[in-house]
Design a protein around this motif. Structure first.
Motif, PDB file in Angstrom:
ATOM      1  N   THR A  24      49.370 -76.390  27.059  1.00 49.36           N
ATOM      2  CA  THR A  24      48.165 -75.741  26.529  1.00 49.36           C
ATOM      3  C   THR A  24      48.331 -74.236  26.650  1.00 49.36           C
ATOM      4  O   THR A  24      49.207 -73.758  27.379  1.00 49.36           O
ATOM      5  CB  THR A  24      46.911 -76.181  27.316  1.00 49.36           C
ATOM      6  OG1 THR A  24      47.085 -75.905  28.707  1.00 49.36           O
ATOM      7  CG2 THR A  24      46.658 -77.676  27.136  1.00 49.36           C
ATOM      8  N   ALA A  27      46.085 -74.252  19.997  1.00 50.49           N
ATOM      9  CA  ALA A  27      45.500 -73.356  19.000  1.00 50.49           C
ATOM     10  C   ALA A  27      44.908 -74.196  17.883  1.00 50.49           C
ATOM     11  O   ALA A  27      45.595 -75.034  17.308  1.00 50.49           O
ATOM     12  CB  ALA A  27      46.564 -72.411  18.454  1.00 50.49           C
ATOM     13  N   THR A  29      42.108 -74.291  14.322  1.00 57.72           N
ATOM     14  CA  THR A  29      41.290 -73.563  13.364  1.00 57.72           C
ATOM     15  C   THR A  29      40.222 -74.500  12.815  1.00 57.72           C
ATOM     16  O   THR A  29      40.453 -75.688  12.603  1.00 57.72           O
ATOM     17  CB  THR A  29      42.111 -72.998  12.190  1.00 57.72           C
ATOM     18  OG1 THR A  29      42.721 -74.076  11.467  1.00 57.72           O
ATOM     19  CG2 THR A  29      43.186 -72.044  12.682  1.00 57.72           C
ATOM     20  N   VAL A  45      41.927 -74.364  24.944  1.00 60.87           N
ATOM     21  CA  VAL A  45      41.848 -74.258  23.483  1.00 60.87           C
ATOM     22  C   VAL A  45      41.622 -72.803  23.089  1.00 60.87           C
ATOM     23  O   VAL A  45      40.812 -72.103  23.690  1.00 60.87           O
ATOM     24  CB  VAL A  45      40.692 -75.122  22.916  1.00 60.87           C
ATOM     25  CG1 VAL A  45      40.484 -74.847  21.426  1.00 60.87           C
ATOM     26  CG2 VAL A  45      40.968 -76.600  23.140  1.00 60.87           C
ATOM     27  N   VAL A  46      42.379 -72.380  22.063  1.00 54.92           N
ATOM     28  CA  VAL A  46      42.110 -71.088  21.415  1.00 54.92           C
ATOM     29  C   VAL A  46      41.668 -71.410  19.997  1.00 54.92           C
ATOM     30  O   VAL A  46      42.437 -71.948  19.200  1.00 54.92           O
ATOM     31  CB  VAL A  46      43.358 -70.188  21.393  1.00 54.92           C
ATOM     32  CG1 VAL A  46      43.070 -68.918  20.601  1.00 54.92           C
ATOM     33  CG2 VAL A  46      43.795 -69.851  22.815  1.00 54.92           C
ATOM     34  N   ALA A  47      40.399 -71.121  19.701  1.00 58.84           N
ATOM     35  CA  ALA A  47      39.833 -71.511  18.413  1.00 58.84           C
ATOM     36  C   ALA A  47      39.632 -70.308  17.510  1.00 58.84           C
ATOM     37  O   ALA A  47      39.172 -69.249  17.944  1.00 58.84           O
ATOM     38  CB  ALA A  47      38.499 -72.217  18.627  1.00 58.84           C
ATOM     39  N   ARG A  48      39.997 -70.489  16.228  1.00 64.70           N
ATOM     40  CA  ARG A  48      39.777 -69.472  15.199  1.00 64.70           C
ATOM     41  C   ARG A  48      39.029 -70.110  14.047  1.00 64.70           C
ATOM     42  O   ARG A  48      39.166 -71.307  13.785  1.00 64.70           O
ATOM     43  CB  ARG A  48      41.111 -68.906  14.700  1.00 64.70           C
ATOM     44  CG  ARG A  48      41.932 -68.165  15.739  1.00 64.70           C
ATOM     45  CD  ARG A  48      43.276 -67.752  15.151  1.00 64.70           C
ATOM     46  NE  ARG A  48      44.062 -66.928  16.052  1.00 64.70           N
ATOM     47  CZ  ARG A  48      44.862 -67.406  17.000  1.00 64.70           C
ATOM     48  NH1 ARG A  48      44.973 -68.720  17.167  1.00 64.70           N
ATOM     49  NH2 ARG A  48      45.557 -66.596  17.772  1.00 64.70           N
ATOM     50  N   ASN A  57      44.616 -69.612   9.949  1.00 66.10           N
ATOM     51  CA  ASN A  57      45.607 -70.689   9.970  1.00 66.10           C
ATOM     52  C   ASN A  57      47.004 -70.163  10.289  1.00 66.10           C
ATOM     53  O   ASN A  57      47.749 -70.764  11.071  1.00 66.10           O
ATOM     54  CB  ASN A  57      45.621 -71.422   8.628  1.00 66.10           C
ATOM     55  CG  ASN A  57      44.362 -72.235   8.398  1.00 66.10           C
ATOM     56  OD1 ASN A  57      43.638 -72.556   9.332  1.00 66.10           O
ATOM     57  ND2 ASN A  57      44.092 -72.560   7.145  1.00 66.10           N
ATOM     58  N   GLU A  59      47.769 -67.429  11.919  1.00 67.66           N
ATOM     59  CA  GLU A  59      47.828 -66.964  13.305  1.00 67.66           C
ATOM     60  C   GLU A  59      47.921 -68.145  14.270  1.00 67.66           C
ATOM     61  O   GLU A  59      48.599 -68.075  15.292  1.00 67.66           O
ATOM     62  CB  GLU A  59      46.601 -66.108  13.634  1.00 67.66           C
ATOM     63  CG  GLU A  59      46.610 -64.743  12.975  1.00 67.66           C
ATOM     64  CD  GLU A  59      47.827 -63.920  13.396  1.00 67.66           C
ATOM     65  OE1 GLU A  59      48.198 -63.955  14.587  1.00 67.66           O
ATOM     66  OE2 GLU A  59      48.421 -63.256  12.521  1.00 67.66           O
ATOM     67  N   ALA A  60      47.249 -69.227  13.943  1.00 68.49           N
ATOM     68  CA  ALA A  60      47.236 -70.387  14.837  1.00 68.49           C
ATOM     69  C   ALA A  60      48.619 -71.016  14.975  1.00 68.49           C
ATOM     70  O   ALA A  60      48.978 -71.506  16.049  1.00 68.49           O
ATOM     71  CB  ALA A  60      46.241 -71.422  14.323  1.00 68.49           C
ATOM     72  N   ALA A  64      54.060 -71.993  17.539  1.00 70.82           N
ATOM     73  CA  ALA A  64      53.835 -73.419  17.822  1.00 70.82           C
ATOM     74  C   ALA A  64      55.059 -74.244  17.472  1.00 70.82           C
ATOM     75  O   ALA A  64      55.632 -74.096  16.390  1.00 70.82           O
ATOM     76  CB  ALA A  64      52.625 -73.928  17.041  1.00 70.82           C
TER      77      ALA A  64
END
Length: 269
Positions: A24, A27, A29, A45-48, A57, A59-60, A64
């Motif tokens: 974790t 990420a 969206t 969680v990092v949410a955009r 999208n 950036e997420a 990864a």
């Protein structure tokens, strides 16, 4: 994870459950800022939101190793093209969209990116999911194993050929809805027998939930479990005979065929 609607949300909830060990933060969206804000303060969680950040999208997916596309089928190729040049070399892209083959997704992504289709179901939410996994032409055994291990954190994973994935969707992907429909109708039948709403729910839904748990814990197959409850010339046998006379085998065959046919139509669209 791009998209956290009903299926993406179930997968995400399963991955965040206590005892699940994955790297974790995840990420994600979402389309709405409100949905993204629900994760404010979360450590895992990092949410955009694409509503407030046009580049959300892209950036997420930066950095990864594994990307799950959990958007609607008609959005998959547009999202794949959008994130294409932001993906890490060697990334694994997993599509959970029904009816969209791996080939057009592969064509939208750079060389070296592995594409795998996965068909989970909503019990992933509680760690009891069943997920079918089908590799595309660009996915090697290592990529498939990575995806399998991810989905095994939220249930059982089964590796199949891509030409079987629509059938997986028909049986297990949509399967919870069939069981919920059965519960709905059995509860309504209990009401028609004179029970109030609360009583009908206890009798019907409690029985279904308990029986499902018994089946999960018992080594015998469903046919044997049914025979244990069905005494010859008894009351249960009379109800079973009525149900079987209604042609359940043909009904299920037609229902699953309609499901698969719709997946094929989605592929054409």
């Amino acid at each position: 994870m791009i998209g956290v609607g009903s299926m993406g949300g179930a997968i995400l909830a399963g991955l965040r459950a206590p005892g699940v060990q994955i790297e974790t933060p995840i990420a994600i969206t979402t389309r709405s800022a409100e949905s993204a804000a629900a994760f404010d303060g979360a450590d895992d969680v990092v949410a955009r939101s694409s509503e407030t950040d046009a580049d959300a999208n892209r950036e997420a997916v930066r950095g990864a190793g594994l990307v799950i596309l959990a958007v609607k089928p008609w959005m998959i190729l547009d999202v794949a093209r959008e994130i294409s040049d932001a993906l890490e070399p060697g990334a694994i892209v997993v599509s959970v969209a029904a009816g969209v083959p791996t080939a057009p997704i592969e064509a939208a992504l750079p060389a070296g990116v592995a594409v795998v289709r996965a068909m989970p179901n909503t019990p992933s939410l509680i760690g009891r999911g069943v997920t079918g996994i089908a590799p595309g032409a660009t996915a090697d055994a290592a990529a498939v194993d990575t995806v399998r291990r991810l989905f095994e954190t939220v249930g059982t994973a089964l590796v199949v050929r891509e030409d079987q994935i629509d059938a997986v969707a028909a049986v297990s992907g949509s399967g919870p809805a069939y069981l919920f429909l059965f519960a709905e109708e059995m509860t309504a039948a209990a009401r028609r027998l004179g029970f109030d709403d609360a009583q009908a729910e206890v009798l019907a839904q409690g029985t279904i939930a308990g029986s499902a748990e018994l089946m999960a814990r018992d080594d015998d197959d469903p046919a044997e479990l049914r025979r244990r409850v069905t005494s010859p010339k008894g009351t249960t046998e009379q109800a079973i005979l009525v149900l079987q006379a209604a042609g359940w085998a043909d009904l299920f065959d037609r229902a699953l065929a309609a499901n698969i046919r719709r997946s094929e139509e989605l592929a054409g669209e």
